[in-house]
Design an enzyme around this catalytic site. Structure first.
Site, PDB file in Angstrom:
ATOM      1  N   ASN A  53       3.576  -8.811   5.536  1.00 51.82           N
ATOM      2  CA  ASN A  53       2.591  -8.637   6.762  1.00 51.82           C
ATOM      3  C   ASN A  53       1.321  -8.055   5.991  1.00 51.82           C
ATOM      4  O   ASN A  53       1.681  -6.730   5.217  1.00 51.82           O
ATOM      5  CB  ASN A  53       2.246  -8.100   7.936  1.00 51.82           C
ATOM      6  CG  ASN A  53       2.357  -6.947   8.010  1.00 51.82           C
ATOM      7  OD1 ASN A  53       1.907  -6.376   8.214  1.00 51.82           O
ATOM      8  ND2 ASN A  53       3.916  -6.425   8.074  1.00 51.82           N
ATOM      9  N   LYS A 190       6.181   4.579  15.823  1.00 53.14           N
ATOM     10  CA  LYS A 190       4.587   4.843  14.662  1.00 53.14           C
ATOM     11  C   LYS A 190       3.407   4.619  15.381  1.00 53.14           C
ATOM     12  O   LYS A 190       3.408   2.845  16.166  1.00 53.14           O
ATOM     13  CB  LYS A 190       4.717   4.707  13.115  1.00 53.14           C
ATOM     14  CG  LYS A 190       4.122   4.623  12.790  1.00 53.14           C
ATOM     15  CD  LYS A 190       4.059   3.706  11.182  1.00 53.14           C
ATOM     16  CE  LYS A 190       3.761   2.911  10.323  1.00 53.14           C
ATOM     17  NZ  LYS A 190       4.397   2.574   9.619  1.00 53.14           N
ATOM     18  N   LYS A 192      -1.123   4.616  15.417  1.00 56.74           N
ATOM     19  CA  LYS A 192      -2.344   3.993  14.178  1.00 56.74           C
ATOM     20  C   LYS A 192      -3.115   4.912  14.485  1.00 56.74           C
ATOM     21  O   LYS A 192      -2.805   5.422  15.170  1.00 56.74           O
ATOM     22  CB  LYS A 192      -2.749   2.682  14.217  1.00 56.74           C
ATOM     23  CG  LYS A 192      -1.900   1.256  13.400  1.00 56.74           C
ATOM     24  CD  LYS A 192      -1.683   1.850  12.128  1.00 56.74           C
ATOM     25  CE  LYS A 192      -0.855   1.396  11.530  1.00 56.74           C
ATOM     26  NZ  LYS A 192      -0.392   0.907  10.591  1.00 56.74           N
ATOM     27  N   ASP A 221      -0.009   6.810  10.986  1.00 57.62           N
ATOM     28  CA  ASP A 221      -0.723   5.798  10.221  1.00 57.62           C
ATOM     29  C   ASP A 221      -1.361   4.973  10.047  1.00 57.62           C
ATOM     30  O   ASP A 221      -2.706   5.005  10.582  1.00 57.62           O
ATOM     31  CB  ASP A 221       0.420   4.863  10.003  1.00 57.62           C
ATOM     32  CG  ASP A 221       0.402   3.975   9.173  1.00 57.62           C
ATOM     33  OD1 ASP A 221      -0.629   3.974   8.118  1.00 57.62           O
ATOM     34  OD2 ASP A 221       0.723   2.236   9.192  1.00 57.62           O
ATOM     35  N   GLU A 247       1.407   8.993   7.685  1.00 56.77           N
ATOM     36  CA  GLU A 247       1.638   8.106   6.464  1.00 56.77           C
ATOM     37  C   GLU A 247      -0.185   7.547   5.921  1.00 56.77           C
ATOM     38  O   GLU A 247      -0.975   7.505   6.883  1.00 56.77           O
ATOM     39  CB  GLU A 247       1.917   6.416   7.508  1.00 56.77           C
ATOM     40  CG  GLU A 247       1.388   5.556   6.242  1.00 56.77           C
ATOM     41  CD  GLU A 247       3.102   4.443   7.157  1.00 56.77           C
ATOM     42  OE1 GLU A 247       3.910   4.985   8.023  1.00 56.77           O
ATOM     43  OE2 GLU A 247       3.157   3.104   6.679  1.00 56.77           O
ATOM     44  N   GLU A 273       2.931   2.094   0.546  1.00 64.09           N
ATOM     45  CA  GLU A 273       3.106   0.273   0.740  1.00 64.09           C
ATOM     46  C   GLU A 273       2.344  -0.109   0.119  1.00 64.09           C
ATOM     47  O   GLU A 273       2.297  -1.556  -0.347  1.00 64.09           O
ATOM     48  CB  GLU A 273       3.083  -0.101   2.373  1.00 64.09           C
ATOM     49  CG  GLU A 273       1.652   0.945   2.739  1.00 64.09           C
ATOM     50  CD  GLU A 273       1.797   0.112   3.930  1.00 64.09           C
ATOM     51  OE1 GLU A 273       2.011   1.279   4.810  1.00 64.09           O
ATOM     52  OE2 GLU A 273       0.858  -0.485   4.705  1.00 64.09           O
ATOM     53  N   ASP A 300       7.369  -1.662  -1.294  1.00 63.79           N
ATOM     54  CA  ASP A 300       7.762  -2.804   0.177  1.00 63.79           C
ATOM     55  C   ASP A 300       8.067  -3.860  -1.429  1.00 63.79           C
ATOM     56  O   ASP A 300       7.035  -4.678  -2.082  1.00 63.79           O
ATOM     57  CB  ASP A 300       6.443  -3.587   0.577  1.00 63.79           C
ATOM     58  CG  ASP A 300       6.943  -5.090   1.359  1.00 63.79           C
ATOM     59  OD1 ASP A 300       7.811  -5.465   0.637  1.00 63.79           O
ATOM     60  OD2 ASP A 300       5.805  -5.119   2.664  1.00 63.79           O
ATOM     61  N   HIS A 330       8.168  -0.586   3.695  1.00 62.62           N
ATOM     62  CA  HIS A 330       7.058  -1.651   4.618  1.00 62.62           C
ATOM     63  C   HIS A 330       7.276  -2.486   4.897  1.00 62.62           C
ATOM     64  O   HIS A 330       8.436  -3.455   3.968  1.00 62.62           O
ATOM     65  CB  HIS A 330       5.234  -1.513   4.332  1.00 62.62           C
ATOM     66  CG  HIS A 330       4.841  -2.112   4.693  1.00 62.62           C
ATOM     67  ND1 HIS A 330       4.446  -3.577   4.360  1.00 62.62           N
ATOM     68  CD2 HIS A 330       4.397  -2.259   5.213  1.00 62.62           C
ATOM     69  CE1 HIS A 330       3.554  -4.106   4.322  1.00 62.62           C
ATOM     70  NE2 HIS A 330       3.014  -2.989   5.582  1.00 62.62           N
ATOM     71  N   GLU A 349      11.148  -0.644   8.425  1.00 59.46           N
ATOM     72  CA  GLU A 349      10.108  -0.401   9.182  1.00 59.46           C
ATOM     73  C   GLU A 349       9.947  -1.637  10.433  1.00 59.46           C
ATOM     74  O   GLU A 349      10.887  -2.816   9.210  1.00 59.46           O
ATOM     75  CB  GLU A 349       8.876  -0.275   7.980  1.00 59.46           C
ATOM     76  CG  GLU A 349       7.274  -0.759   9.821  1.00 59.46           C
ATOM     77  CD  GLU A 349       6.336  -0.241   9.172  1.00 59.46           C
ATOM     78  OE1 GLU A 349       6.025  -0.348   7.663  1.00 59.46           O
ATOM     79  OE2 GLU A 349       5.522   0.200   9.598  1.00 59.46           O
TER      80      GLU A 349
END
Ligand SMILES: [Mg+2]
Length: 397
Positions: A53, A190, A192, A221, A247, A273, A300, A330, A349
């Protein structure tokens, strides 16, 4: 073993939430099916691939550049001469011919999608789960010979990445979300930051920390949102809490900014990532002031040209004194989980309940004590995740 056909499709992966920088309402992924002439148990081996994603579908680069190069290549060049099976490393190099250095971006994602499908096909043909095939192909030590403290091959630490900004979200709904992750078996989570004011984000952090049992940790993050002064003020406010990591505080290519932040803040930073190739990682190690004893690298494989480039990144890290245990990719899917197990990474993740059906792991491998078990199913393991298997069959059958 030869490739007969490669089919390319797009699927939506849209969601009604946002991080500090993008909303996910129009997010798409590419899905590919690599059909081969190799037969196992009466059926032709087909390898499936898709991208993580956060980067959109890559139909144009796949159909306009990568697949024509594979078709034009003599089939014997795509095969491992020792086994007669497809060699994803050789195919990766063929797809990357006639591309200038630098400017990796979407091209790296497109190659990563094909890399997943090629490894899926190669591992199915070899009758091996991907993590085991990668271990032997890249000469990683067998788990028996690894020191006691090293990550085990049969399970990988995962953490629940969520805490996005929802249009109707409140601190109460955030707490419900985090509680549901703990109920699923996760221990670390985690959320945001950077999509609200600093005061609101601190309130969110405190609300989650208040829920976590002893020994469970919270990471935050910012998705590369902040300029340096904002990143520093968040770092100062967050230094009051024992966070697992902070992050992507800054733009992923602002290496000097990271160095200033690392100097100012002893707590662990995480990034990577959005770095898609070895030179970008090498520059991060050279110039970003990151600390091999605490910081976390999140490159990633599925977004960065696949396993061969990722293995080269790990070599680059080793040369700079970094352990693979500092890497937590990621992506949150089966392919990155297999890479994490194969290369002894620190973890992977995970996005419980979002980015489905691409996110998540095998149906018969629930999260237990914050870890996910690797199975024996040949290939990436898409057939062991019913909703994802159904989706690829609907797209291609
Ligand atoms: Mg992130």
């Amino acid at each position: 073993m030869r490739i007969i056909d490669v089919r390319v499709a797009e699927a939506p992966i849209g969601s009604g939430f946002a991080n500090a920088v993008i909303d996910f309402s129009a997010m798409t992924v590419s899905v590919v099916a690599v059909e081969t002439d190799h037969v196992v148990d009466g059926e032709r081996v087909v390898g499936y691939g898709f991208n993580s994603n956060g980067r959109y579908a890559q139909t144009g680069i796949l159909t306009g550049r990568l697949l024509p190069r594979l078709r034009a290549c003599p089939p014997e060049r795509l095969v491992d001469p020792d086994t007669g099976l497809l060699d994803p490393v050789a195919a990766n190099a063929v797809m990357r011919t006639n591309e200038k250095p630098g400017g990796h971006g979407d091209r790296a994602v497109a190659v990563g999608i094909m890399d997943m499908a090629l490894w899926d096909a190669a591992a199915k043909a070899a009758g091996q789960p991907l993590h085991r095939l990668l271990r032997s192909r890249f000469d990683r030590p067998a788990p028996e010979s690894a020191p006691e403290s090293a990550p085990r091959e049969d399970s990988v630490w995962v953490y629940a990445a969520g805490g996005y900004y929802y249009p109707d979200g409140t601190v109460g709904t955030l707490r419900e979300e985090i509680r549901s992750y703990l109920d699923l078996g996760y221990r670390d989570v985690k959320i945001k930051v950077g999509g609200a004011s600093l005061a609101e984000d601190v309130e969110r952090v405190e609300a989650v920390l208040d829920l976590l049992p002893a020994g469970c940790r919270l990471a935050v993050d910012a998705n590369g949102r902040f300029d340096l002064p904002t990143a520093l003020s968040y770092a100062e406010a967050l230094s009051a809490y024992d966070l697992r990591w902070y992050e992507e505080p800054l733009d992923p290519l602002d290496y000097l900014g990271h160095a200033v932040l690392a100097e100012a803040r002893p707590g662990p930073l995480a990034t990577g990532e959005n770095l898609f190739a070895v030179p970008e990682v090498r520059n991060l190690l050279r110039h970003a002031g990151l600390r091999a004893d605490r910081d976390v690298l999140q490159m990633d494989p599925s977004l960065s040209y696949g396993v061969p480039e990722y293995a080269a990144m790990l070599t680059c890290l080793a040369d700079a004194g970094w352990s693979p245990e500092r890497c937590v990719p990621h992506g949150g899917h089966l392919y990155n989980l297999a890479v994490a197990a194969a290369f002894g990474l620190g973890g992977c993740e995970s996005y419980p309940r979002v980015f489905e059906p691409f996110g998540g792991f095998a149906d018969d491998a629930p999260v237990t004590g914050g870890r996910v078990r690797l199975g024996d199913r040949p290939g990436v393991g898409i057939e062991g995740k019913a909703d994802l298997h159904r989706l690829v069959r609907n797209l291609f059958d």
